[in-house]
Design a protein around this motif. Structure first.
Motif, mmCIF file in Angstrom:
data_model
loop_
_atom_site.group_PDB
_atom_site.id
_atom_site.type_symbol
_atom_site.label_atom_id
_atom_site.label_comp_id
_atom_site.label_asym_id
_atom_site.label_seq_id
_atom_site.Cartn_x
_atom_site.Cartn_y
_atom_site.Cartn_z
ATOM 1 N N LEU A 231 1.386 3.840 16.440
ATOM 2 C CA LEU A 231 1.728 2.445 16.166
ATOM 3 C C LEU A 231 0.525 1.509 16.324
ATOM 4 O O LEU A 231 0.523 0.415 15.771
ATOM 5 N N ASP A 232 -0.480 1.946 17.082
ATOM 6 C CA ASP A 232 -1.698 1.130 17.174
ATOM 7 C C ASP A 232 -2.360 0.997 15.804
ATOM 8 O O ASP A 232 -2.761 -0.092 15.386
ATOM 9 N N LYS A 233 -2.444 2.125 15.080
ATOM 10 C CA LYS A 233 -3.043 2.111 13.742
ATOM 11 C C LYS A 233 -2.150 1.366 12.746
ATOM 12 O O LYS A 233 -2.622 0.540 11.964
ATOM 13 N N ILE A 234 -0.847 1.661 12.805
ATOM 14 C CA ILE A 234 0.102 0.996 11.908
ATOM 15 C C ILE A 234 0.121 -0.512 12.174
ATOM 16 O O ILE A 234 0.175 -1.328 11.256
ATOM 17 N N GLY A 235 0.046 -0.884 13.472
ATOM 18 C CA GLY A 235 0.034 -2.294 13.836
ATOM 19 C C GLY A 235 -1.177 -3.019 13.277
ATOM 20 O O GLY A 235 -1.062 -4.144 12.776
ATOM 21 N N GLY A 236 -2.340 -2.381 13.349
ATOM 22 C CA GLY A 236 -3.547 -2.970 12.769
ATOM 23 C C GLY A 236 -3.418 -3.139 11.270
ATOM 24 O O GLY A 236 -3.784 -4.188 10.709
ATOM 25 N N MET A 237 -2.861 -2.121 10.610
ATOM 26 C CA MET A 237 -2.698 -2.168 9.162
ATOM 27 C C MET A 237 -1.708 -3.261 8.736
ATOM 28 O O MET A 237 -1.973 -4.044 7.821
ATOM 29 N N MET A 238 -0.559 -3.304 9.414
ATOM 30 C CA MET A 238 0.479 -4.249 9.008
ATOM 31 C C MET A 238 0.107 -5.694 9.346
ATOM 32 O O MET A 238 0.457 -6.615 8.601
ATOM 33 N N GLY B 69 -1.434 -7.035 0.341
ATOM 34 C CA GLY B 69 -1.647 -5.601 0.162
ATOM 35 C C GLY B 69 -3.096 -5.175 0.109
ATOM 36 O O GLY B 69 -3.425 -4.025 0.439
ATOM 37 N N VAL B 70 -3.989 -6.072 -0.299
ATOM 38 C CA VAL B 70 -5.426 -5.749 -0.345
ATOM 39 C C VAL B 70 -5.911 -5.374 1.051
ATOM 40 O O VAL B 70 -6.671 -4.410 1.227
ATOM 41 N N ASN B 71 -5.464 -6.126 2.036
ATOM 42 C CA ASN B 71 -5.867 -5.863 3.419
ATOM 43 C C ASN B 71 -5.262 -4.571 3.960
ATOM 44 O O ASN B 71 -5.892 -3.860 4.748
ATOM 45 N N PHE B 72 -4.054 -4.251 3.529
ATOM 46 C CA PHE B 72 -3.407 -3.008 3.946
ATOM 47 C C PHE B 72 -4.249 -1.810 3.516
ATOM 48 O O PHE B 72 -4.475 -0.880 4.292
ATOM 49 N N ALA B 73 -4.723 -1.845 2.282
ATOM 50 C CA ALA B 73 -5.549 -0.750 1.760
ATOM 51 C C ALA B 73 -6.841 -0.613 2.555
ATOM 52 O O ALA B 73 -7.277 0.495 2.891
ATOM 53 N N ALA B 74 -7.464 -1.744 2.872
ATOM 54 C CA ALA B 74 -8.723 -1.718 3.623
ATOM 55 C C ALA B 74 -8.530 -1.156 5.025
ATOM 56 O O ALA B 74 -9.324 -0.340 5.500
ATOM 57 N N MET B 75 -7.456 -1.566 5.697
ATOM 58 C CA MET B 75 -7.199 -1.111 7.060
ATOM 59 C C MET B 75 -6.740 0.350 7.103
ATOM 60 O O MET B 75 -7.001 1.058 8.075
ATOM 61 N N THR B 76 -6.072 0.804 6.046
ATOM 62 C CA THR B 76 -5.670 2.208 5.963
ATOM 63 C C THR B 76 -6.900 3.108 5.977
ATOM 64 O O THR B 76 -6.944 4.130 6.675
ATOM 65 N N ALA B 77 -7.902 2.707 5.216
ATOM 66 C CA ALA B 77 -9.151 3.476 5.186
ATOM 67 C C ALA B 77 -9.878 3.396 6.525
ATOM 68 O O ALA B 77 -10.460 4.386 6.987
ATOM 69 N N LYS B 78 -9.818 2.235 7.155
ATOM 70 C CA LYS B 78 -10.547 2.036 8.409
ATOM 71 C C LYS B 78 -9.952 2.848 9.561
ATOM 72 O O LYS B 78 -10.673 3.514 10.302
ATOM 73 N N PHE B 79 -8.618 2.807 9.724
ATOM 74 C CA PHE B 79 -7.976 3.445 10.874
ATOM 75 C C PHE B 79 -7.637 4.916 10.647
ATOM 76 O O PHE B 79 -7.344 5.637 11.596
ATOM 77 N N ASP B 80 -7.652 5.348 9.391
ATOM 78 C CA ASP B 80 -7.431 6.764 9.069
ATOM 79 C C ASP B 80 -6.160 7.297 9.726
ATOM 80 O O ASP B 80 -6.160 8.330 10.402
ATOM 81 N N VAL C 68 1.433 6.571 6.910
ATOM 82 C CA VAL C 68 1.024 5.539 5.952
ATOM 83 C C VAL C 68 2.080 5.399 4.860
ATOM 84 O O VAL C 68 2.474 4.286 4.490
ATOM 85 N N SER C 69 2.561 6.536 4.354
ATOM 86 C CA SER C 69 3.591 6.511 3.306
ATOM 87 C C SER C 69 4.862 5.830 3.799
ATOM 88 O O SER C 69 5.469 5.013 3.095
ATOM 89 N N SER C 70 5.262 6.148 5.026
ATOM 90 C CA SER C 70 6.463 5.533 5.603
ATOM 91 C C SER C 70 6.269 4.034 5.790
ATOM 92 O O SER C 70 7.187 3.240 5.543
ATOM 93 N N ALA C 71 5.064 3.640 6.217
ATOM 94 C CA ALA C 71 4.765 2.220 6.410
ATOM 95 C C ALA C 71 4.812 1.474 5.084
ATOM 96 O O ALA C 71 5.296 0.330 5.010
ATOM 97 N N ILE C 72 4.326 2.111 4.021
ATOM 98 C CA ILE C 72 4.345 1.489 2.693
ATOM 99 C C ILE C 72 5.780 1.271 2.229
ATOM 100 O O ILE C 72 6.125 0.208 1.696
#
Length: 408
Positions: free
Chosen positions: A124-131, A139-150, A156-160
């Motif tokens: 949830l730390d990674k998901i929290g950063g992404m969301m 959504g542009v930021n979601f894509a950037a943070m997905t790459a950053k937090f890996d 990721v699919s569930s979060a989307i």
């Protein structure tokens, strides 16, 4: 194997469905008072949700990607051809304050939601950063943070999926609020009143039918509208791509360089700016083009259909129902703080709802809402203000993600 009646590679059928739903929504909105009150945007969105959740159409397809890649960029300049660009800059400064306060709502909601659910949702730390990044800028930021937090691909699919469903529901809520007497009594709403007066002047016609009166449009108008829009999109995207390539960005450069890259490398900010410059230098040219608003609005209705399609209820129930709770808390705090701050600072209801939309969905969904509601004077300002979220969103997401990691 896709378990849907229509497959994702059946491009002509999917295009046809999107266009037909958009056309149906516009006709219903203008013909029936009940549909006019609901709005064609919600009809289009809910129709798409029903089709995808009954497995008639797939939740992903190259057709939907094309709408995001081509239809939205074309719609934006078309809808700005007849606006007062000087007034846009004045309104943008005013809306920036409430936009930043709305962003604080996202941050507060993410922090509270994280501490409530961190023991129940993995990563949830990674998901929290992404969301949090996504719900400040889109959504542009979601894509950037997905790459950053890996984060793991399944999370990721569930979060989307949770994000898509929440966005669809949130959009419906935001579109409904201006029609409720409670909020009309609580907040000034001049743009709603203007729309209501136009409806009354239409002698029994729906608001949409009164607004979209028959225009004198020639073949030359259509050619100039579409041709000019394409020209502005091409030039803007090339400029943004060039500037993004030469301005340094990333973790190894300063905040200032990243800020410049985010500003001058953003396709939509450059597109909006270049359109304003063209309006300033060639006002007569744009004044003499009829039909640009009509074409642009129809394109936006295609977008309404597409944003409803990925909202798969069975998928979120099956994969990660708690993620829906997580994003629901974030969105609720964003709207609550936006409304509270807006009330204290005496903002109009329309401005508050649009900045909340821009936070959660990005400037394109906020502009789409302004178009659907007939709030013409707010289309340009929310596009300008909403792009600021692209810049600050990544910094919010990075900061919260790294802080949350210390609690996992």
């Amino acid at each position: 194997m896709e378990n849907t009646l229509i497959k994702s590679d059946d491009l002509i059928t999917l295009w046809g469905i999107i266009v037909i739903i958009a056309a149906m929504s516009i006709v219903l909105e203008q013909k029936y008072s009940w549909a006019g009150k609901i709005s064609g945007a919600i009809i289009a969105l809910v129709s798409a949700i029903i089709l995808s959740n009954t497995r008639i159409i797939p939740v992903a397809s190259p057709v939907y990607d094309a709408v995001w890649a081509f239809i939205i960029p074309l719609a934006i300049p078309l809808l700005l051809f007849h606006v007062n660009f000087k007034k846009i800059w004045q309104e943008s400064g005013k809306m920036l304050i409430i936009f930043l306060l709305s962003s604080i709502g996202t941050i507060a909601g993410t922090i509270i939601s994280f501490f409530l659910l961190k023991d129940y949702i993995p990563f949830l730390d990674k998901i929290g950063g992404m969301m949090s990044a996504s719900y400040v800028g889109g959504g542009v930021n979601f894509a950037a943070m997905t790459a950053k937090f890996d984060a793991p691909e399944d999370m990721v699919s569930s979060a989307i999926v949770a994000d898509n469903l929440m966005m669809a529901l949130f959009f419906i809520i935001l579109m409904t609020i201006p029609t409720l007497k409670f909020f009309k009594k609580l907040f000034p709403h001049p743009h709603v009143q203007q729309a209501d007066s136009e409806e009354a002047a239409g002698a029994g016609k729906t608001n949409a039918e009164s607004f979209w009166k028959r225009q004198d449009i020639s073949l030359k108008d259509i050619a100039l509208s579409v041709g000019t829009a394409f020209f502005l999109v091409i030039v803007s995207f090339k400029i943004a791509g060039f500037l993004s390539g030469i301005i340094p960005s990333g973790d190894d450069v300063s905040f200032g360089w990243n800020l410049l890259n985010g500003l001058f490398g953003d396709n939509y900010l450059i597109l909006t700016t270049l359109t304003f410059i063209a309006l300033a230098f060639f006002p007569r040219y744009f004044e003499n083009i009829n039909g640009s608003q009509e074409i642009g609005t129809f394109l936006i209705y295609l977008f309404f259909v597409v944003i409803g399609i990925p909202a798969s209820i069975p998928l979120i129930i099956q994969n990660a129902p708690l993620l829906l709770v997580f994003v629901f808390i974030i969105v609720s705090f964003n709207l609550l703080i936006s409304l509270t701050a807006g009330k204290l600072l005496k903002y109009d209801l329309e401005e508050i709802l649009l900045v909340s939309n821009a936070n959660i969905g990005g400037p394109t969904t906020a502009a789409a809402m302004a178009i659907a509601k007939g709030w013409k004077e707010l289309i340009g300002p929310i596009l300008v203000v909403g792009t600021i979220g692209y810049i600050i969103g990544n910094y919010v997401g990075t900061t919260l993600g790294l802080w949350f990691a210390t609690f996992m």
